[in-house]
Design an enzyme around this catalytic site. Sequence first.
Site, short mmCIF file in Angstrom:
data_model
loop_
_atom_site.label_atom_id
_atom_site.label_comp_id
_atom_site.label_asym_id
_atom_site.label_seq_id
_atom_site.Cartn_x
_atom_site.Cartn_y
_atom_site.Cartn_z
N SER A 108 0.85 -1.19 0.00
CA SER A 108 0.00 0.00 0.00
C SER A 108 0.89 1.24 0.00
O SER A 108 1.71 1.41 -0.89
CB SER A 108 -0.94 -0.04 1.21
OG SER A 108 -1.82 1.06 1.22
N THR A 109 0.77 2.09 1.01
CA THR A 109 1.53 3.34 1.05
C THR A 109 3.04 3.06 0.97
O THR A 109 3.57 2.25 1.71
CB THR A 109 1.23 4.09 2.35
OG1 THR A 109 -0.18 4.19 2.51
CG2 THR A 109 1.85 5.48 2.32
N HIS A 156 -2.63 -1.01 -3.29
CA HIS A 156 -3.76 -0.11 -3.01
C HIS A 156 -3.57 1.18 -3.79
O HIS A 156 -2.65 1.96 -3.52
CB HIS A 156 -3.84 0.21 -1.52
CG HIS A 156 -4.14 -0.99 -0.67
ND1 HIS A 156 -3.99 -0.97 0.71
CD2 HIS A 156 -4.59 -2.23 -0.97
CE1 HIS A 156 -4.34 -2.14 1.19
NE2 HIS A 156 -4.70 -2.93 0.20
N MET A 205 0.02 0.82 5.17
CA MET A 205 -0.70 0.97 6.43
C MET A 205 -1.80 -0.07 6.53
O MET A 205 -2.26 -0.63 5.54
CB MET A 205 -1.29 2.37 6.54
CG MET A 205 -2.34 2.72 5.52
SD MET A 205 -3.04 4.35 5.81
CE MET A 205 -4.15 4.51 4.41
N ASP A 212 -4.10 -5.33 5.81
CA ASP A 212 -4.50 -6.12 4.65
C ASP A 212 -3.40 -7.12 4.30
O ASP A 212 -2.23 -6.76 4.18
CB ASP A 212 -4.78 -5.20 3.46
CG ASP A 212 -5.47 -5.91 2.31
OD1 ASP A 212 -6.06 -6.98 2.55
OD2 ASP A 212 -5.43 -5.38 1.19
#
Length: 346
Positions: free
Chosen positions: A167-168, A193, A286, A289
């Site tokens: 993600s991030t 993401h 973050m 998941d």
Amino acid sequence: MIKALVVDDSAYNRVTIARMLQSAPDIDVIGTAVNGEDAIKQVLKHQPDVITLDLEMPVMDGFAFLRWLMQNRPTAVIAVSSRSSDKSVFKALELGALDFIAKPGGRVSARLEEIQSDLLAKVQLVAEVRMENLRRRINGQNDGARAESKVPELAASAIELVAVGCSTGGPPALQRVFQALPLLPVPIIVAQHMPPTFTRLFADRVNRLTKYDVKEVSDGETLNGGSVYVAPGGMQTDVERDGERLRARVSAATPQDLYAPSVDRLFESASHSCGGRLVAVIMTGMGDDGSKAMRTVRERGGKTIAESADTAIIFGMPGEAIKTGAVDHILPLDEIPAAIERLCRG
């Protein structure tokens, strides 16, 4: 209290973004700036914790400011830009921006307030950002070093799929992995993401910069060795078996889905289809998941890798996966390509 600086050449955007940020009790907008030069002055004066940054500005644009910032005072940056082209958003991420948000409706639009919930969530994750890791990555991103792995080899052809979730901080990390990873005889599928459209732009960019054939995956597409398939943003992607082949199934996300694409869902389906012939890799991001599915992968005999706290920009996703006890190998980013290669080539 999170100290925020808003940088945008539009007075309307500055006021609107500042108002959205001030609506959160834990965010204090300590200043605004009209361009990069003004932003430098504000950074030196106020030392913000996070900066929202427009990329298209006169005098000094967002890219030049990012270069100065990461060399002189590394700070979490959320790019808020109307430009959705590869050369803008992903260039900003390479230069050190933590994440991005696309302005709806163009550079100046009454629809700007639509980004409020996303903006607040991304600004509030600043407490989880490991700026020292980001600084090291930016300063060393062109060194070309490829770390060796101590991960033991498996029997040849034991692996038939590599699945990666992040993600991030993920786009630059993924690009770095694929630039260092030799062509493998197995397909790689990625859940990053990211909003719709941007996953395709990201895939196109990595395709140009690496030896891999990289594309946004389509529903029903056969997964072939030597290729990287990026799950479409805003959709859910599963892996299913079709005889000796693996196929991707892409379907609409539901309002109940917290993440789209979901790393958990991708890993669960890949594990169901491949069993012990799967390598699952979870990197910076973050939230949690992917952590649930890592247990499933491990229980079915698959191999699991998580990025270590030494390099993860946000240690949320890998950290939660590690807590499950289902991670075989905890590695810094530059050791992950060699580990994947050893597991896949045998």
